[in-house]
Motif scaffolding. Structure first.
Motif, PDB file in Angstrom:
ATOM      1  N   MET A  99      -8.457  17.278  18.458  1.00  0.00           N
ATOM      2  CA  MET A  99      -9.334  18.506  18.423  1.00  0.00           C
ATOM      3  C   MET A  99      -8.982  19.243  19.864  1.00  0.00           C
ATOM      4  SD  MET A  99     -11.066  19.962  16.500  1.00  0.00           S
ATOM      5  CE  MET A  99     -12.237  20.977  16.839  1.00  0.00           C
ATOM      6  N   TYR A 106      -8.900  48.940  12.262  1.00  0.00           N
ATOM      7  CA  TYR A 106      -7.938  49.681  13.145  1.00  0.00           C
ATOM      8  C   TYR A 106      -6.639  50.156  12.000  1.00  0.00           C
ATOM      9  CZ  TYR A 106      -4.141  51.209  16.311  1.00  0.00           C
ATOM     10  OH  TYR A 106      -3.401  51.913  16.759  1.00  0.00           O
ATOM     11  N   ALA A 127       2.485  47.385  13.417  1.00  0.00           N
ATOM     12  CA  ALA A 127       2.478  46.192  14.476  1.00  0.00           C
ATOM     13  C   ALA A 127       1.146  45.363  14.789  1.00  0.00           C
ATOM     14  CB  ALA A 127       2.892  46.952  15.941  1.00  0.00           C
ATOM     15  N   VAL A 128       0.097  46.073  14.833  1.00  0.00           N
ATOM     16  CA  VAL A 128      -1.045  45.395  14.989  1.00  0.00           C
ATOM     17  C   VAL A 128      -1.538  44.520  14.027  1.00  0.00           C
ATOM     18  CG1 VAL A 128      -3.789  45.520  15.150  1.00  0.00           C
ATOM     19  CG2 VAL A 128      -2.345  46.797  16.708  1.00  0.00           C
ATOM     20  N   LEU A 167       6.923  51.260  22.929  1.00  0.00           N
ATOM     21  CA  LEU A 167       6.522  52.458  22.240  1.00  0.00           C
ATOM     22  C   LEU A 167       6.065  53.572  23.009  1.00  0.00           C
ATOM     23  CD1 LEU A 167       6.667  52.984  19.063  1.00  0.00           C
ATOM     24  CD2 LEU A 167       4.219  52.536  19.083  1.00  0.00           C
ATOM     25  N   PHE A 187       0.690  41.468  14.094  1.00  0.00           N
ATOM     26  CA  PHE A 187       0.247  40.534  14.898  1.00  0.00           C
ATOM     27  C   PHE A 187      -0.923  39.724  14.143  1.00  0.00           C
ATOM     28  CE2 PHE A 187      -3.421  39.965  17.646  1.00  0.00           C
ATOM     29  CZ  PHE A 187      -3.101  38.966  18.409  1.00  0.00           C
ATOM     30  N   PHE A 233       5.355  45.323  22.433  1.00  0.00           N
ATOM     31  CA  PHE A 233       5.833  46.464  21.638  1.00  0.00           C
ATOM     32  C   PHE A 233       5.222  47.820  22.031  1.00  0.00           C
ATOM     33  CE2 PHE A 233       4.980  48.591  17.722  1.00  0.00           C
ATOM     34  CZ  PHE A 233       6.037  48.717  17.209  1.00  0.00           C
ATOM     35  N   PHE A 234       3.754  47.722  22.262  1.00  0.00           N
ATOM     36  CA  PHE A 234       2.946  48.928  22.405  1.00  0.00           C
ATOM     37  C   PHE A 234       3.711  49.720  23.839  1.00  0.00           C
ATOM     38  CE2 PHE A 234      -0.224  47.817  19.359  1.00  0.00           C
ATOM     39  CZ  PHE A 234      -0.435  49.012  18.948  1.00  0.00           C
ATOM     40  N   LEU A 252      -2.439  32.533  20.528  1.00  0.00           N
ATOM     41  CA  LEU A 252      -2.928  34.093  20.408  1.00  0.00           C
ATOM     42  C   LEU A 252      -2.284  34.968  21.537  1.00  0.00           C
ATOM     43  CD1 LEU A 252      -6.734  33.505  19.413  1.00  0.00           C
ATOM     44  CD2 LEU A 252      -4.650  34.718  18.328  1.00  0.00           C
ATOM     45  N   ASN A 282      -0.997  35.314  13.331  1.00  0.00           N
ATOM     46  CA  ASN A 282      -1.864  34.691  13.840  1.00  0.00           C
ATOM     47  C   ASN A 282      -2.982  34.013  12.608  1.00  0.00           C
ATOM     48  OD1 ASN A 282      -1.488  34.064  16.640  1.00  0.00           O
ATOM     49  ND2 ASN A 282      -1.192  36.486  16.255  1.00  0.00           N
ATOM     50  N   GLY A 312       1.123  35.799  21.084  1.00  0.00           N
ATOM     51  CA  GLY A 312       1.056  36.943  20.105  1.00  0.00           C
ATOM     52  C   GLY A 312       0.733  38.270  20.495  1.00  0.00           C
ATOM     53  N   LEU A 324     -14.468  26.813  12.512  1.00  0.00           N
ATOM     54  CA  LEU A 324     -14.167  27.035  13.782  1.00  0.00           C
ATOM     55  C   LEU A 324     -12.905  28.086  13.525  1.00  0.00           C
ATOM     56  CD1 LEU A 324     -13.857  27.348  16.998  1.00  0.00           C
ATOM     57  CD2 LEU A 324     -12.169  25.465  16.672  1.00  0.00           C
ATOM     58  N   PHE A 325     -11.906  27.385  12.621  1.00  0.00           N
ATOM     59  CA  PHE A 325     -10.748  28.266  12.237  1.00  0.00           C
ATOM     60  C   PHE A 325     -11.133  29.802  11.554  1.00  0.00           C
ATOM     61  CE2 PHE A 325      -6.882  25.278  12.374  1.00  0.00           C
ATOM     62  CZ  PHE A 325      -7.239  24.897  13.637  1.00  0.00           C
ATOM     63  N   ILE A 346     -10.392  37.942  14.651  1.00  0.00           N
ATOM     64  CA  ILE A 346      -8.842  38.478  14.829  1.00  0.00           C
ATOM     65  C   ILE A 346      -8.751  39.528  13.475  1.00  0.00           C
ATOM     66  CG2 ILE A 346      -6.471  38.457  14.362  1.00  0.00           C
ATOM     67  CD1 ILE A 346      -6.761  35.301  15.225  1.00  0.00           C
ATOM     68  N   LEU A 364      -1.366  31.413  10.274  1.00  0.00           N
ATOM     69  CA  LEU A 364      -1.044  30.271  11.324  1.00  0.00           C
ATOM     70  C   LEU A 364      -2.514  29.322  11.178  1.00  0.00           C
ATOM     71  CD1 LEU A 364       1.013  29.649  13.206  1.00  0.00           C
ATOM     72  CD2 LEU A 364      -0.323  30.196  15.020  1.00  0.00           C
ATOM     73  N   LEU A 365      -3.416  29.958  11.247  1.00  0.00           N
ATOM     74  CA  LEU A 365      -4.740  29.181  10.950  1.00  0.00           C
ATOM     75  C   LEU A 365      -5.086  28.818   9.443  1.00  0.00           C
ATOM     76  CD1 LEU A 365      -6.896  31.772  13.215  1.00  0.00           C
ATOM     77  CD2 LEU A 365      -6.398  29.118  13.682  1.00  0.00           C
ATOM     78  N   SER A 382       3.449  57.602  14.549  1.00  0.00           N
ATOM     79  CA  SER A 382       3.498  56.733  15.732  1.00  0.00           C
ATOM     80  C   SER A 382       2.146  55.717  15.365  1.00  0.00           C
ATOM     81  CB  SER A 382       3.380  57.127  16.939  1.00  0.00           C
ATOM     82  OG  SER A 382       2.334  57.267  17.695  1.00  0.00           O
ATOM     83  N   LEU A 390       2.748  41.979  21.243  1.00  0.00           N
ATOM     84  CA  LEU A 390       1.976  43.275  20.833  1.00  0.00           C
ATOM     85  C   LEU A 390       2.009  44.198  21.963  1.00  0.00           C
ATOM     86  CD1 LEU A 390       0.623  44.439  18.110  1.00  0.00           C
ATOM     87  CD2 LEU A 390      -1.449  43.723  19.226  1.00  0.00           C
ATOM     88  N   THR A 427     -14.242  21.919  12.217  1.00  0.00           N
ATOM     89  CA  THR A 427     -12.989  22.364  12.612  1.00  0.00           C
ATOM     90  C   THR A 427     -12.610  23.578  11.789  1.00  0.00           C
ATOM     91  OG1 THR A 427     -12.227  20.173  12.884  1.00  0.00           O
ATOM     92  CG2 THR A 427     -10.537  21.903  12.901  1.00  0.00           C
ATOM     93  N   LEU A 481       3.053  53.256  13.024  1.00  0.00           N
ATOM     94  CA  LEU A 481       3.658  52.240  13.499  1.00  0.00           C
ATOM     95  C   LEU A 481       2.870  51.316  14.292  1.00  0.00           C
ATOM     96  CD1 LEU A 481       6.676  51.251  13.976  1.00  0.00           C
ATOM     97  CD2 LEU A 481       6.926  52.630  15.896  1.00  0.00           C
ATOM     98  N   LYS A 482       1.786  51.715  14.978  1.00  0.00           N
ATOM     99  CA  LYS A 482       1.067  50.981  15.829  1.00  0.00           C
ATOM    100  C   LYS A 482       0.241  50.170  14.731  1.00  0.00           C
ATOM    101  CE  LYS A 482       0.573  53.965  19.636  1.00  0.00           C
ATOM    102  NZ  LYS A 482      -0.362  55.338  20.212  1.00  0.00           N
ATOM    103  N   ILE A 495     -12.324  31.923  14.054  1.00  0.00           N
ATOM    104  CA  ILE A 495     -11.357  32.829  14.863  1.00  0.00           C
ATOM    105  C   ILE A 495     -10.604  33.792  14.080  1.00  0.00           C
ATOM    106  CG2 ILE A 495      -9.074  32.128  16.170  1.00  0.00           C
ATOM    107  CD1 ILE A 495     -10.231  29.544  16.836  1.00  0.00           C
ATOM    108  N   LEU A 554      -6.330  21.524  20.252  1.00  0.00           N
ATOM    109  CA  LEU A 554      -6.503  23.019  19.424  1.00  0.00           C
ATOM    110  C   LEU A 554      -7.069  23.870  20.688  1.00  0.00           C
ATOM    111  CD1 LEU A 554      -8.333  22.289  16.402  1.00  0.00           C
ATOM    112  CD2 LEU A 554      -5.998  23.170  16.603  1.00  0.00           C
TER     113      LEU A 554
END
Lengths: 733, 46
Positions: free
Chosen positions: B1, A155, A109-110, B26, A113, B22-23, B12, A117, B15, A140-141, A148, A120-121, A102, B19, A137, A105-106, A144, B4
């Protein structure tokens, strides 16, 4: 169900408010009807609060109110419904494993996710290279992405970091060392780049890398834990009990572990003998097939020694315990088996063999890049370090990490679909290079069921008479006769009696009828040629000539076909048996096997297999009896039918279901194909590295390039593994 | 801008929602017995 009653209490878990919980294994549930039967009956029982069957794991959890009911009664109830239930301790059995699964699996999943994301950036940033994305910009990306990715790396990367640490502590390298290093360095460097406001970061690469690898690892683990839970059930179902006769004649049921030497044990007809001992009183037939591998029961009388694991067939016996637990012949066989297993533990899997070369190579290349840049360019240590880290990321074995698990998962699923259970993690790999197949005879090549071979020579009237007597006996030969006769009506006979070790006797229309051994039927064997048979008995009807009934062990339907298929694919087929020379040679001839050995004891079988191994052969051992278990463990790889003794199924790497032997060549073929695919996958991964590494060393690997190369190589490797599904499951190529 | 500042948190958030979902599943043992769920659908009482 005495077997369970004395041992059920330790498994009861106490919950608050007087609620008790019991975990049971119920191996025979298989459909919605079973679920309803069990849950319905339990819910109607007083005190039961909750009962839930898990069909995937074939387990049952019951919660009840303590004062209103007790564990033994509930177990009895489930068993009476026709579902033998065995209590187990969920912590001991699979607690740690389930938790680890488990956790994986966690983590997956994390990572998934985060990968989605961050990607995407990143795509926005890549698109902005030419589209004129402003520095602010992009900054910034990157920030971010960093927020994440960094916690996620900590983890989700933990399973890899832990495994890498363990390897390093043991002064060795596994695949997880370069993975961990690449992920940590890539994240660290990207953070540094982000702070500097630089153009390239590798957050996307590190999280997608983790995600892909976790997918591979989770699938791998899941496939194996499925097979393992089936094996666990076999182990726990072996728990038995013994009925002790005390000095004053009173009886008491004890767990086998509590039985001591010198006690007197009563074994009812039809029960397995729980200890090694000497018969005190009673005369019976004992089916020792689990120990000797032979299907014909032996006659036993006072003073005869009997062994744990054998089956008492006809009459109750009282036995003085000579040995129990560790001292039994059975335990001796287990020790032989464990000793033989140690050789197998030395086997190194292909993934680890590759890692042993790959990991140092990656580290050397990366170091060489750093040194090269420092020496031959004036880019400074920062740019040199970046190039070195890029090499680590690019070479990071994403495809390599998936190369084996992807194939393993597809192959395991395919085997399972055809009723073959892969129990050990590297059993498939070892199965792929088998060149010699050693078969046990009884129970493996044959079904261990006897059948009447001269039925055509005997008139229906006589056969009906034999069946009339035989239906009153449990002896395997009697059962074979009743099976031949089927449901047709039998003539009336009276005064039927059975004399263990000799035969049956009855009266028909005032005339005496006997079925059994030659001397029981008054036949003088002098001058009568012994037919080729596993067993011969006689039927004597007063007033007419005695007739002989000849029995033969039944070959499995596709035994010949299987052996021919194995031989056609270049394998040497050998038969080992504990049976008499004459029977074995006859059987070998019928199957076209030139190489066989008869009258083999368990230790002989082990030596035979070990000698083959010393001669450089890779032996697949196929067997079913307890007597085969050590040889199964000694083989390079081993298979046993699902009808085998529990201990043999435990020793075997693969267990096949059903009556067909065709699973053996089909499994070997699957294993060989899987091994071929693994090699192809490694080749693909290396090819990708051969192109990407020079680019990375030259400092040309951008994050976009890394992301594309990594994803595409993973997808190619996975698709390649799926090709295994396209091939046909058949006995020969 | 300025788009965004809405779109990135929105992406986010969605997403994270997935998540968390899902948790939750589970934790509520939704994945423990996949075969059982498929068969239980055939039972009409309970």
């Amino acid at each position: 169900m005495n077997a369970i009653t004395p041992t059920v209490t330790p498994y009861v878990i106490e919950l608050p408010e007087d609620v008790r919980r019991l975990n049971l294994m119920v191996a025979s549930v298989h459909c919605a009807g079973c679920i309803r039967k069990i849950e319905g009956a339990l819910h109607k029982t007083p005190g039961v609060i909750n009962a839930r069957v898990n069909l995937s794991t074939r387990r049952l959890v019951v919660d009840w109110h303590a004062p209103e009911n007790n564990a033994s009664r509930l177990v009895q109830l489930v068993s009476d419904l026709g579902f033998p239930a065995t209590p187990y301790d969920p912590e001991m059995l699979s607690g740690a494993n389930a938790r680890e699964e488990s956790r994986l699996l966690k983590s997956m999943a994390v990572a998934g996710f985060a990968a989605a994301n961050v990607m995407l950036l990143s795509i926005a940033v890549w698109a902005g290279y030419d589209g004129g994305m402003g520095d602010a910009t992009r900054g910034l990306f990157h920030w971010i992405s960093a927020m994440i990715a960094l916690p996620v790396v900590v983890y989700s990367g933990m399973p890899f970091f832990k495994s890498a640490l363990i390897a390093l502590k043991g002064r060795s390298l596994n695949m997880d060392v370069p993975i961990s290093l690449a992920v940590i360095l890539a994240s660290g460097m990207s953070l540094h780049q982000t702070i500097q406001g630089a153009q390239h970061t590798y957050f996307d690469a590190s999280v997608t890398l983790l995600f892909f690898l976790l997918v591979g690892r989770y699938l791998d683990r899941r496939a194996r834990s499925k097979a393992r839970s089936a094996a666990e059930q076999l182990v726990t179902l072996t728990a038995t009990s013994a009925t002790i006769v005390n000095g004053d004649g009173s009886m008491q049921t004890l767990a086998v572990s509590q039985v001591e030497k010198g006690m007197t044990v009563l074994v009812a007809a039809g029960d397995r003998i729980p200890v090694d001992g000497q018969i005190l009183s009673g005369e019976s037939d004992v089916d020792a097939s689990l120990v000797t591998g032979e299907s014909l029961p032996a006659n036993v009388a006072p003073q005869t020694l009997v062994y744990a694991g054998t089956l008492n067939l006809s009459q109750p016996l009282t036995i003085t315990v000579k040995a129990c637990g560790d001292g039994t012949l059975l335990a001796e066989i287990v020790r032989l088996m464990e000793a033989a297993e140690q050789g197998r533990a030395k086997y190194v899997q292909i993934a680890d063999r590759v890692a042993a070369i790959y990991a140092p190579a990656v580290h050397i290349l990366s170091a060489a890049t750093f040194i090269g840049w420092m020496m031959f360019t004036n880019a400074g240590w920062e740019a040199s370090l970046m190039a070195a880290i890029a090499v680590l990321i690019i070479t990071c074995p994403c495809a390599l990490g998936l190369a084996v698990p992807a194939v393993q998962v597809v192959a395991t699923g395919r085997l399972l679909q055809h009723g073959v259970l892969l129990k050990s993690s590297h059993g498939l790999e070892r199965l792929s290079n088998v060149d010699t197949v050693v078969f046990d005879k009884t129970g493996t090549l044959t079904t261990a069921e006897l059948h009447l071979t001269n039925g055509e020579d005997i008139s229906d009237d006589v056969l009906a008479l034999a069946a009339a007597l035989a239906q009153h006996s449990n002896h395997p030969l009697s059962r074979a006769i009743t099976k031949t006769w089927g449901q047709r009506p039998c003539p009336d006979v009276s005064n039927i009696s059975e004399t263990p070790g000799f035969g049956l006797e009855a009266t028909q229309n005032g005339k005496n009828v006997r079925l059994g051994k030659a001397d029981w039927c008054g036949v003088d064997l002098d001058g009568i040629p012994a037919p080729f048979a596993s067993a011969v008995i006689w039927l004597a009807h007063e007033g007419s000539e005695p007739l002989q009934l000849i029995f033969q062990d039944t070959l499995r339907n596709d035994a010949l076909e299987t052996i021919n298929a194995l031989r056609a694919s270049g394998m040497d087929v050998i038969m080992l048996s504990g049976d008499r020379e004459s029977t074995v040679s006859q059987m070998a001839q019928a199957l076209g096997i030139d190489h066989y050995a008869a009258e083999q004891l368990p230790a002989h079988k082990v030596h035979f297999v070990e000698d083959l191994a010393k001669a450089g052969r890779h032996v697949l051992m196929v067997g079913d009896g307890i007597n085969d278990a050590p040889a199964l463990a000694a083989g390079h790889v081993s298979m046993s039918p699902a009808s085998a003794a529990d201990i043999s199924q435990n020793a075997a790497d693969l267990v096949f279901q059903g009556n067909s032997l065709a699973s053996i060549p089909a499994s070997i073929r699957t294993a060989r194909m899987a091994h071929g695919l693994v090699k192809q996958n490694f080749a693909l991964a290396f090819l990708y590295n051969a192109i990407a590494v020079p680019l990375a060393m030259a400092g040309l690997a951008t994050p976009l390039f890394a992301a594309v190369a990594m994803s595409s190589s993973s997808i190619v490797v996975t698709l390649n593994a799926l090709r295994l599904r396209l091939t046909k499951w058949s006995i020969s190529s | 801008m300025s788009a965004l500042s809405i779109l990135i948190p929105a992406a986010l958030f969605l997403g994270l929602l997935g998540l968390v979902g899902f948790f939750w599943a589970l934790k509520n043992r939704q994945f423990d017995d996949l075969d059982g769920a498929a068969e239980r659908i055939l039972l009409d009482d309970d």
